[in-house]
Design a protein around this motif. Sequence first.
Motif, PDB file in Angstrom:
ATOM      1  N   ALA A 130       0.743  -1.210   0.032  1.00  0.00           N
ATOM      2  CA  ALA A 130      -0.107   0.128  -0.073  1.00  0.00           C
ATOM      3  C   ALA A 130       0.962   1.283   0.147  1.00  0.00           C
ATOM      4  O   ALA A 130       0.407   2.310  -0.626  1.00  0.00           O
ATOM      5  CB  ALA A 130      -1.000  -0.068   1.173  1.00  0.00           C
ATOM      6  N   ALA A 131       2.025   1.057   0.556  1.00  0.00           N
ATOM      7  CA  ALA A 131       2.875   2.245   0.617  1.00  0.00           C
ATOM      8  C   ALA A 131       3.618   2.742  -0.594  1.00  0.00           C
ATOM      9  O   ALA A 131       3.855   3.661  -0.945  1.00  0.00           O
ATOM     10  CB  ALA A 131       3.905   2.403   1.893  1.00  0.00           C
ATOM     11  N   VAL A 132       3.989   1.668  -1.186  1.00  0.00           N
ATOM     12  CA  VAL A 132       4.610   1.754  -2.448  1.00  0.00           C
ATOM     13  C   VAL A 132       3.488   2.142  -3.389  1.00  0.00           C
ATOM     14  O   VAL A 132       3.943   2.882  -4.353  1.00  0.00           O
ATOM     15  CB  VAL A 132       5.155   0.173  -2.946  1.00  0.00           C
ATOM     16  CG1 VAL A 132       5.549   0.155  -4.600  1.00  0.00           C
ATOM     17  CG2 VAL A 132       6.220  -0.229  -2.013  1.00  0.00           C
ATOM     18  N   ASP A 133       2.351   1.934  -3.386  1.00  0.00           N
ATOM     19  CA  ASP A 133       1.211   2.391  -4.514  1.00  0.00           C
ATOM     20  C   ASP A 133       1.067   3.468  -4.181  1.00  0.00           C
ATOM     21  O   ASP A 133       0.610   4.267  -5.348  1.00  0.00           O
ATOM     22  CB  ASP A 133       0.068   1.520  -4.025  1.00  0.00           C
ATOM     23  CG  ASP A 133      -0.867   1.643  -5.265  1.00  0.00           C
ATOM     24  OD1 ASP A 133      -0.714   1.785  -6.412  1.00  0.00           O
ATOM     25  OD2 ASP A 133      -2.183   1.933  -5.034  1.00  0.00           O
ATOM     26  N   ARG A 134       1.546   4.070  -3.187  1.00  0.00           N
ATOM     27  CA  ARG A 134       1.262   5.896  -3.019  1.00  0.00           C
ATOM     28  C   ARG A 134       2.362   6.788  -3.584  1.00  0.00           C
ATOM     29  O   ARG A 134       2.213   7.905  -3.611  1.00  0.00           O
ATOM     30  CB  ARG A 134       0.798   5.995  -1.671  1.00  0.00           C
ATOM     31  CG  ARG A 134      -0.557   5.592  -1.131  1.00  0.00           C
ATOM     32  CD  ARG A 134      -1.031   6.113   0.295  1.00  0.00           C
ATOM     33  NE  ARG A 134       0.066   5.707   1.256  1.00  0.00           N
ATOM     34  CZ  ARG A 134      -0.372   4.609   2.288  1.00  0.00           C
ATOM     35  NH1 ARG A 134      -1.346   3.836   1.736  1.00  0.00           N
ATOM     36  NH2 ARG A 134       0.698   4.451   3.138  1.00  0.00           N
ATOM     37  N   VAL A 135       3.693   5.999  -3.926  1.00  0.00           N
ATOM     38  CA  VAL A 135       4.640   7.000  -4.121  1.00  0.00           C
ATOM     39  C   VAL A 135       4.494   7.143  -5.508  1.00  0.00           C
ATOM     40  O   VAL A 135       3.769   6.649  -6.380  1.00  0.00           O
ATOM     41  CB  VAL A 135       6.085   6.256  -3.659  1.00  0.00           C
ATOM     42  CG1 VAL A 135       6.225   6.073  -2.107  1.00  0.00           C
ATOM     43  CG2 VAL A 135       6.296   5.114  -4.410  1.00  0.00           C
ATOM     44  N   ARG A 136       5.190   8.161  -5.819  1.00  0.00           N
ATOM     45  CA  ARG A 136       5.199   8.892  -7.525  1.00  0.00           C
ATOM     46  C   ARG A 136       6.678   9.325  -7.661  1.00  0.00           C
ATOM     47  O   ARG A 136       7.583   9.316  -6.720  1.00  0.00           O
ATOM     48  CB  ARG A 136       4.365  10.152  -7.440  1.00  0.00           C
ATOM     49  CG  ARG A 136       2.867   9.780  -7.146  1.00  0.00           C
ATOM     50  CD  ARG A 136       2.280   8.809  -8.217  1.00  0.00           C
ATOM     51  NE  ARG A 136       0.883   8.703  -8.026  1.00  0.00           N
ATOM     52  CZ  ARG A 136       0.472   7.446  -7.319  1.00  0.00           C
ATOM     53  NH1 ARG A 136       1.243   6.475  -6.925  1.00  0.00           N
ATOM     54  NH2 ARG A 136      -0.982   7.217  -7.432  1.00  0.00           N
ATOM     55  N   ALA A 137       6.941   9.658  -8.998  1.00  0.00           N
ATOM     56  CA  ALA A 137       8.272   9.943  -9.491  1.00  0.00           C
ATOM     57  C   ALA A 137       8.797  11.035  -8.432  1.00  0.00           C
ATOM     58  O   ALA A 137       8.189  12.202  -8.182  1.00  0.00           O
ATOM     59  CB  ALA A 137       8.084  10.401 -10.827  1.00  0.00           C
ATOM     60  N   GLU A 138      10.208  11.033  -8.103  1.00  0.00           N
ATOM     61  CA  GLU A 138      10.691  11.710  -7.292  1.00  0.00           C
ATOM     62  C   GLU A 138      10.538  11.797  -5.761  1.00  0.00           C
ATOM     63  O   GLU A 138      11.048  13.159  -5.249  1.00  0.00           O
ATOM     64  CB  GLU A 138      10.993  13.249  -8.078  1.00  0.00           C
ATOM     65  CG  GLU A 138      11.757  13.179  -9.505  1.00  0.00           C
ATOM     66  CD  GLU A 138      12.869  12.491  -9.573  1.00  0.00           C
ATOM     67  OE1 GLU A 138      14.044  12.811  -8.777  1.00  0.00           O
ATOM     68  OE2 GLU A 138      13.263  11.515 -10.218  1.00  0.00           O
TER      69      GLU A 138
END
Length: 591
Positions: free
Chosen positions: A60-68
């Motif tokens: 779930a945490a990985v799914d929330r991150v975006r570029a940079e």
Amino acid sequence: MHAYRSHTCAELNTSNVGQTVRLSGWVHRVRDHGGVLFIDLRDHYGITQVLADSDSPAFAAVDRVRAEYVVRVEGRVKARDAGLINAKIPTGEVEVYITDLQVLGAADELPMPVFGDVDYPEETRLTYRFLDLRREKLHANMMLRSNVVRSMRNRMWDQGFNEFQTPIITASSPEGARDFLVPSRLHPGKFYALPQAPQQFKQLIMVAGFDRYFQIAPCFRDEDPRADRSPTDFYQLDVEMSFVEQKDVFDAVQPVIQGIFEEFGNGRRVDTEWPCIAYRDSLLWYGTDKPDLRNPIKMQIVSDHFRGSGFGIFAKLLESEGTEIRAIPAPTGGSRKFCDRMNAFAQKEGLPGMGYIFWREEGGVLEGAGPIAKNIGPERTEAIRQQLGLGVGDAAFFMGGQPDSFQAIAGRARTEIGRELGLTDLGRFAFAWIVDFPMFEKTDEGVIDFSHNPFSMPQGGMEALMGDPLQVYAYQYDLACNGYELISGGIRNHKPEIMFKAFEIAGYPASEVEKRFGGMVKAFRYGAPPHGGCAAGIDRIVMLLADEANIREVIMFPMNQRAEDLLMGAPSEPMNAQLRELSLRVIPKED
């Protein structure tokens, strides 16, 4: 385990398989492969692929991150399947299965991408330079620059030089460009200047008895920008030596510069023979004082073949004093189609056109073709061919007039011909010392002024200054490489009487010399050694090594073409309190 990382993003390999590791860096890109999220995690050192599947507690945490986003991940190292190995990166044999991810710094929507090599407008790139610098190519350029400077320092120490620092706030002096002035708070109405170069100070270091000096020196010049020059500041390898002649400087500098190009030239050949070419010959042969010797074309004067000839334009031109006709040989350029392209090139440069002859074989007979050949006849055409050493399938192009009026365009034509015909060896660094610069020149206003560095020793000393100043040569030299000036320097004028005379010729009375250069004149009266040196442009050297066409690609935080810092907002308007403190008032510019 360390709070942020146990390894960098370039360290992991198959020896780490099975280990639990911690990495920190930027999210380079995110890929969703049907319930498995992949992140290319990037730091200063490299990239590691990390991933999480739907069973991972970190999914779930990985799914929330975006570029940079800046993140810290913890996970287990696993070997990639043989078919999924990425040989392009050091960590390409492994990946990290994420068990925990923490966001250390979130990122807004990006104004420009970091992933990929998309070409964005310069205004955007400079406004968000901190993002631009994250891109792989620019990051590599900055690391190249850092390594070049480190290597320069080591090589200079190995040559017996010592590094000293000179002042940044100093007095104004005429060095060929406009100064940046700094108002003095303690002395209202007076100004310091940022140094255009450490010229006077490094000479004073020699007078003080230090034998071999160098410095990685910042220099400040208020200049018009161009692709190979910063409009405000730049860095140079500054060098000075005592008890030396011109060749001693060359012998000390060549191992340093040659070594840098061999170390960082990425396999390109580096010439070890550096010819000395007189300034006047360089203008004649190449149309410039910074020739690209990778191009073998050498121009020649062919005026005698056109005097009294049937080609009226050139014959008439040669009746005026000081005019000449020059030929640009073009081996393998002997086709009408190519000659027409070069004629169009000349017209784009502002000329009516460019005359040409090309040689072909007709019925077993070698003959010249083109309008010029028809007008001057076969005998003169053959004489030109023999002088230029050309044959079947070759061509020659011609320009005429006062050399100052056309030689720069001729030089650009030579460059274009070499490029078009594939004659220029692009896999090589070719160097040449340009020597015997004229000491003085006549300005457009008809007055005599220094043509280059005013502190150079005239060849022939005081006796040379008693004659025609336009015939005086200086012990001054430049190093050219691949069409760029990398180094400028000279043997210095260390005798006060010669210095006063040289400045007198350039229109500076003794009182003005004392006022502007009082410290150096004073020093020369107390025992000055013969000395000389040079300065090498670091930005330009790195630009060549990085194979960049624009110097801003190798400067960490460059100005734009209008000498503006779009990131920091410079130049900016001062506050009224600052102006009052400096006893200054800004006069609005009239429309």
